[in-house]
Design a protein around this motif. Sequence first.
Motif, PDB file in Angstrom:
ATOM      1  N   TYR A 169       0.835  -1.193  -0.272  1.00 53.24           N
ATOM      2  CA  TYR A 169      -0.067  -0.071  -0.138  1.00 53.24           C
ATOM      3  C   TYR A 169       1.547   1.099   0.155  1.00 53.24           C
ATOM      4  N   LEU A 170       1.974   1.466   0.702  1.00 59.62           N
ATOM      5  CA  LEU A 170       2.529   2.379   0.758  1.00 59.62           C
ATOM      6  C   LEU A 170       3.188   2.835  -0.332  1.00 59.62           C
ATOM      7  N   LEU A 171       3.950   1.361  -0.848  1.00 61.01           N
ATOM      8  CA  LEU A 171       4.314   1.628  -2.030  1.00 61.01           C
ATOM      9  C   LEU A 171       3.246   2.671  -3.248  1.00 61.01           C
ATOM     10  N   LYS A 173       0.520   3.528  -2.904  1.00 57.53           N
ATOM     11  CA  LYS A 173       0.253   5.361  -2.472  1.00 57.53           C
ATOM     12  C   LYS A 173       1.309   6.477  -2.607  1.00 57.53           C
ATOM     13  N   PHE A 174       1.771   6.008  -2.174  1.00 47.40           N
ATOM     14  CA  PHE A 174       3.574   7.426  -1.759  1.00 47.40           C
ATOM     15  C   PHE A 174       4.573   6.981  -2.852  1.00 47.40           C
ATOM     16  N   GLN A 175       4.253   5.534  -2.708  1.00 44.55           N
ATOM     17  CA  GLN A 175       5.706   4.755  -3.615  1.00 44.55           C
ATOM     18  C   GLN A 175       7.307   5.137  -2.841  1.00 44.55           C
ATOM     19  N   PHE A 176       6.825   4.471  -1.805  1.00 42.98           N
ATOM     20  CA  PHE A 176       7.789   4.497  -0.418  1.00 42.98           C
ATOM     21  C   PHE A 176       9.071   2.896  -1.043  1.00 42.98           C
ATOM     22  N   THR A 177      10.319   3.770  -0.379  1.00 47.40           N
ATOM     23  CA  THR A 177      11.439   3.253  -1.496  1.00 47.40           C
ATOM     24  C   THR A 177      11.157   1.592   0.056  1.00 47.40           C
ATOM     25  N   THR A 178      12.310   0.146  -0.638  1.00 48.62           N
ATOM     26  CA  THR A 178      12.343  -0.475   0.489  1.00 48.62           C
ATOM     27  C   THR A 178      12.767   0.202   1.579  1.00 48.62           C
ATOM     28  N   PHE A 179      13.812   0.615   2.193  1.00 55.55           N
ATOM     29  CA  PHE A 179      14.526   1.291   3.530  1.00 55.55           C
ATOM     30  C   PHE A 179      13.127   1.733   3.923  1.00 55.55           C
ATOM     31  N   ILE A 292      -7.938  -8.592  -4.044  1.00 54.20           N
ATOM     32  CA  ILE A 292      -9.329  -7.397  -4.468  1.00 54.20           C
ATOM     33  C   ILE A 292      -8.790  -5.790  -4.034  1.00 54.20           C
ATOM     34  N   MET A 293      -6.832  -6.388  -3.675  1.00 59.40           N
ATOM     35  CA  MET A 293      -6.269  -5.032  -4.232  1.00 59.40           C
ATOM     36  C   MET A 293      -5.734  -4.652  -4.972  1.00 59.40           C
ATOM     37  N   ASP A 298      -7.087   0.300  -1.626  1.00 57.08           N
ATOM     38  CA  ASP A 298      -7.315   0.878  -0.111  1.00 57.08           C
ATOM     39  C   ASP A 298      -8.770  -0.598   0.708  1.00 57.08           C
ATOM     40  N   MET A 299      -8.993  -1.008  -0.545  1.00 52.59           N
ATOM     41  CA  MET A 299      -9.673  -2.716  -0.273  1.00 52.59           C
ATOM     42  C   MET A 299      -9.021  -3.381   0.588  1.00 52.59           C
TER      43      MET A 299
END
Length: 333
Positions: A169-171, A173-179, A292-293, A298-299
Amino acid sequence: ICLAGALIGYVLTVGALLLENYWLLVLGRAISGFTTADQPIAQAALIDISKDEHEKSKNLGMSVGACGLGLLSGPLISGFLSDANMVGSFASLELPFYVAIGLISFNIVLILAFFHEPDFQKKKIDFGVSEVILTLWKVRTHPIVLRLALVILFALMGLNAFFFFTDTYLLAKFQFTTFQNSMALVVFGVTTALGGAYLTAPLHKRFRKIPILYVSLSLIAIGIVAFVLNPVPWLSFALIVPSTLGFAGMYPTMLSLFSSSVPPSEQGWAMGSVVAMYALGSGVITALGGSIMTLNIDMPFIVGIGCCIIALVFMALWFQDPNIKRLGEKAES
């Protein structure tokens, strides 16, 4: 027996990686999975050595705290040991499993040296498939355990819907890195460890267990809602805390209720029932959430919120039973 099975499973896994043998890998993981009863056995042992309800609450809280530390340190150690940028030429896919083998071996030595089982009457155990099925079916004949089992099933489904899909989800929605995703896991592990270790016993001493469950489950649901509605990337780390604290309050409290609902001779079975509910809920959420994702990111979290609400409804319907209310008395030291 369980730790020996895990040890054999990891040895076979290392062999499979070295030989590039798929079926040896499957065999190793199967053996490890079949002998994963170490957690309920350890929890039953902690209950057996507890002198009163207060000490039992403290011990169960510490066990949840230890699980939190494992969730925190395991992935970090594995990532560190398999990264050539961290350990140079020593890095490999097999190295984390060598460390796991060493930790299991050390654990076995500690148990043999320092753990002494209370003097309960022993009986012959049937390891056949029929006995496994009958053990699970036994929940049906214990009305209180059945009600507790359904509540914790949906509670854990709600928590797992949040935990399992947080990094994806964080990847997305916010393009979070692996760290950054690793840091989110650190927040989850630290909060679980501290909450389980330091909140359980004081809460059980000051409050009845049923209200603690209502608050904890509500906190999990509210935390998931806030996490999904959050538009600020860095705030995601802080919003992991409420749901995780809710889990740290809910899980040892449910373990305590399960323990109080059966006699001393059935503590292992009761703790095993909890793990069975965890495994069932994890399987359902994993199978359902991934599909469902793809429809809406958000599902899985909406499903998690719904599971928490179902658990709260079950509590409202069933926990008015005087027998369950008696289980929820404050822990006296």
